[in-house]
Design an enzyme around this catalytic site. Structure first.
Site, mmCIF file in Angstrom:
data_model
loop_
_atom_site.group_PDB
_atom_site.id
_atom_site.type_symbol
_atom_site.label_atom_id
_atom_site.label_comp_id
_atom_site.label_asym_id
_atom_site.label_seq_id
_atom_site.Cartn_x
_atom_site.Cartn_y
_atom_site.Cartn_z
ATOM 1 N N LEU A 157 27.922 44.636 51.603
ATOM 2 C CA LEU A 157 26.657 44.174 52.158
ATOM 3 C C LEU A 157 26.767 43.912 53.661
ATOM 4 O O LEU A 157 27.675 43.230 54.107
ATOM 5 C CB LEU A 157 26.259 42.885 51.439
ATOM 6 C CG LEU A 157 24.844 42.405 51.742
ATOM 7 C CD1 LEU A 157 23.837 43.359 51.164
ATOM 8 C CD2 LEU A 157 24.664 41.005 51.237
ATOM 9 N N ASP A 158 25.824 44.434 54.429
ATOM 10 C CA ASP A 158 25.748 44.200 55.880
ATOM 11 C C ASP A 158 26.940 44.750 56.648
ATOM 12 O O ASP A 158 27.143 44.419 57.811
ATOM 13 C CB ASP A 158 25.609 42.692 56.208
ATOM 14 C CG ASP A 158 24.376 42.086 55.571
ATOM 15 O OD1 ASP A 158 23.423 42.839 55.319
ATOM 16 O OD2 ASP A 158 24.371 40.874 55.319
ATOM 17 N N GLU A 159 27.750 45.585 55.990
ATOM 18 C CA GLU A 159 28.932 46.114 56.657
ATOM 19 C C GLU A 159 28.835 47.608 56.913
ATOM 20 O O GLU A 159 29.761 48.213 57.442
ATOM 21 C CB GLU A 159 30.186 45.833 55.814
ATOM 22 C CG GLU A 159 30.502 44.371 55.608
ATOM 23 C CD GLU A 159 30.964 43.703 56.892
ATOM 24 O OE1 GLU A 159 31.569 44.392 57.732
ATOM 25 O OE2 GLU A 159 30.710 42.494 57.045
ATOM 26 N N GLY A 195 24.581 38.199 55.770
ATOM 27 C CA GLY A 195 24.209 37.385 54.618
ATOM 28 C C GLY A 195 22.773 36.921 54.693
ATOM 29 O O GLY A 195 21.956 37.488 55.404
#
Lengths: 331, 331, 331, 331
Positions: D274-276, D248
């Site tokens: 997101l960010d995964e 995040g």
């Protein structure tokens, strides 16, 4: 670093009461201590301290404060140095043809990482002029040959002095005596179109001629003793090996030859003994049998950059005290 | 590593078809390739490969397989070495008085990290016998003096051979010629009560006498050429510096003297040239002006342990190929 | 650390004159400052200082000195803590069945790296008793089940208090409520012959049952709040991940699942919120797609050891100040 | 990488004979294998291999070779991908206002570290145009607001396609929906004189407004699913934390809040979560209680640079295979 701070660096024979004397003195002038770090070399019996303090509320003027410090210093047999943050240090960068350390310093400077002004870039070769131009920094070329070395250095010193330079950073500055070895400067005019081709030619030439550098590096000083006397502990050099391993020329070739599993870089103050000056910072990166000299050179650039910029930053923040042939680096 | 695997290590002049020839051969014998890694030294034109394969479904017997490999090897001018996982390697550890590397290897062995048997610990000093006892491993003492060196080494070799030893690990084994320098072995009997006191006395003695080691280490081989010829690329030594920096004796003292900002350790195959053998692994740890020699020694122990155990593990997993004075280490 | 030193740790709202006041006070008692480090959290306006001084030449007795400190502290609204080196801290180590952190602490202790006494090892399982015996340290077993947890903890606290324990180190202590989950302690009697076989069985069981730990770890405290209230900032735990990533149970499994390229370990003071306590130290090691959970576990052990031992050493040297949910660690 | 090489990446269910089949096929076409690396995920039973071979002496044409590979692939149920070095990959860099990753990629590209062309830099903000100009690379601005997002992305995709882009690198590209949050683009015209002042204003604004980014980042995708579908595993993003910690917005603020002792960066393929996305590379750098968010940001830049450039280089050298939500990275 706020502009209303000052940093005091002291060293002296260790004895009782030094810390109290200095703290009391600063308190007496209403200088608030923001940061203080000290070190005692127990074996040598030497005391070192770095004190950063706020000058905003100073009850007295600076002359009075400095007179006070001088009195304490005389009483305790202390060497000292006081730097005001508002007096921004002035740095000259020396480069030759390799650009990664130069870009790195200029970008960090612009990002606010390096508390200094950079009014001057000096080179023995014109090739990096466009980099200086991109950052709006004056660029001066002093080609050096065997016969002109003495005279060119005199001009460089003059230029540094007229620019009030406090620190010289050798960001992969490599001074090759050219005439003696038949290596004269070939100029490669560069524009947007031919840049990559020209660079390839230059690198090829550099690679080819570099063979002479080994011999050179071992018998001559990169900068003359006279130059270094003018800037004692004020010329920082980056050497592309983990010193004392692979001193001298072509360290990545040496590292490849020996088959080491890590390569490194060392930032040190330049002294008359090449690669023997006080070490400020070192770091390494992992290598393997897969790495050719070219790969080692590529990997090494990342370490050189980081190591040199740390050393410069610490110097600018008055964190480094030279002591014999070693440094105390306050963190 | 499962017991039904084998590892083939080959090297030869580079040429087309090597990979295919070996893959085809193994496939022809129903040996499933589990892992294969290769490297070509483009400059020297040498090809290296490590192939780990499953022997569970082998259609033929081993003799037939090995004859097949030999045929390919002859055709391609290839050196090769085949190790079966079920033939667990046998390791002898040589130590003197310092125990951290010994404990580390024994603990890793017990934790299943090192695929070997350790039937023997050899020392020139009795002090670490209780460590061996704690791990139920036979411990043999061979005190070495100038006059007995040759003879004691012969006995050591005999012992190693009668124990079918594949690999010798020098885990801080330091052979000091005693009589010549008036350093004879002082025995410090140890029990639960006096252990710490005795150790302090020993360390003090070691420290005091270590001064002689520098001179010694520089002119003599730790193990004789004759010994090393029997175990070529099969004696791993740990040197407590980042070689080639600080070779010879007392590297932490040398590092302290020079004021380096990192200290390291190097695991290498022992050769007749002290500290010059092929490097298997190296690593470093950060140091500062605050670190006395004692602190460097403490920090260094952590690196020595990790570096030595990695080198031993890689050797045991047949990942290391010696090549000139360098190594290829397949990951 | 010499026995005639003391360490003063202070914190208070930042204001002018703190450094001078303390330096003056110590000077007034003829206490020579050996080392002083300070930190100001500018945002929070909090001042921290660690002063190590020589007590050999103290002009006054300790009570007078401490009364002096208390007066300054009251005037400046300061919290303080004074530790004399001659009062060696007493440490209890809590373990379960995994031995690498335990061996590491005991070996470092014996090598003089940890300035403490270790009069007690506590476990909920008998398996590591031989390790304690090898180092001549009393070993006490408190099996914990859901019904006995409260009562057993009370006994543990009693034991810690009767042993004057200053610090509890949880060296991979894992408290599993057994009855509720049908996991009762299976005892594996161990002798020299069957050690490896027994350990394999245990590890298999541990692996198999570990599945329950996830759920457990997430809802219960490892140590009860009551326990931790007795030892605030005096219980150090090692968690085998780079917190806050992979908190809770089976971090190496989580790391493998996510495909991270580094694995880590975190030493922190235990609080009622599992894995949320103030972090003292962290480090990482490189991993790759080749690493199974077993390999990650092996690699992780090296990091766990180093991280836990650093945290313990820093605590013992009075370098750590807790502040909110964070730490100041003076280097 | 020489221009006459090709790289084959394959994956399939593990079975006997895969290595031999591929090696034989390449040998049959006179393609000399330069490098081969393989990995088997034993648990999942999946086989991966990367083979780099010389195409200079190919006996057949490429179509025939590829048909041969396809036949083997069908027989063994294999996915494959073949990249010829002479077909240089084309990379578009997406940036916003932060320049360190952009400079880093462009400098490495010019130094020959990245085997690609960079025909295009895309931004949602005009501020970095001078950087693109310095490197002679076209720069296109697509300001994004809530209402124009869909439409602007369509134009971006069109531009990427008309430029034959193979890889998108998000070098600190941060797409903020502006209107909805009242953050519209303020343009700061920059020239040599006012550069530093303008940048200060911008940074201040960025800092001030960044608060909104947290919320944003958590509910919206940086790039839409539609965009990412067009470039599956071909958009590399740099996240300035050691994921999964601090995903995040504002990771350095989060890291400072938690008091971690290391900060990191993660390069991963962008996915709708997101960010995964699958992690390609991660690294960390040491931090301490002395580091403010500003210091963490400064330190973090060095890690971001190195991590992003490694990930990009490995992708360009066809070393990365995505597999579930993880990567295999051949070294």
């Amino acid at each position: 670093m706020s502009e209303s701070t000052a940093t005091l660096l002291v060293s002296c024979a260790d004895r009782r009461g030094i810390v109290a004397a200095l703290a009391q003195l600063l308190y007496g002038h209403d200088a608030n201590i923001l940061d203080a770090d000290q070190h005692t070399d127990a074996r040598a019996g030497v005391f070192f301290q770095r004190i950063r303090f706020d000058t905003a509320g100073l009850r007295t003027d600076r002359t009075t404060l400095e007179r006070g410090i001088e009195e304490v210093a005389e009483r305790l047999g202390m060497s000292w140095r006081l730097a005001y943050a508002e007096r921004v240090k002035r740095v000259a960068i020396f480069v030759s043809r390799v650009d990664h350390c130069l870009y790195d310093l200029l970008l960090r400077h612009r990002a606010g990482e390096l508390a200094c002004e950079i009014p001057l870039i000096v080179s023995n070769h014109p090739v990096l002029e466009p980099v200086a131009a991109h950052f709006d920094i004056p660029f001066r070329v002093f080609p050096i040959s065997k016969d002109t070395k003495r005279e060119q250095e005199a001009r460089e010193i003059e230029l540094l002095q007229s620019n009030d330079i406090d620190l010289v950073v050798m960001a992969r500055y490599m001074q090759v005596l050219t005439e003696q070895f038949g290596i004269d400067f070939q100029v490669f005019p560069i524009d947007a179109q031919n840049r990559r081709e020209q660079e390839k030619r230059e690198l090829a030439l550099l690679e080819e001629r570099a063979i002479d550098v080994i011999a050179l590096a071992r018998y001559m000083q990169i900068l003359s003793e006279k130059f270094l006397e003018r800037y004692p502990s004020r010329v920082i050099n980056i050497h592309h090996s983990f010193l004392p391993a692979f001193s001298g020329g072509r360290p990545y070739h040496q590292a490849h030859e020996r088959g080491v599993k890590l390569i490194g870089a060392t930032a040190h103050y330049a002294t008359a003994d090449l690669d023997e000056g006080p070490i400020i910072e070192q770091d390494v990166i992992r290598a393997s049998h897969r790495d050719s000299v070219k790969e080692l050179t590529r990997k090494g650039r990342d370490v050189e950059r980081v190591v040199l910029s740390r050393a410069v930053r610490w110097h600018l923040e008055d964190r480094v005290l030279v002591y014999g042939n070693k440094t105390v680096v306050f963190s």
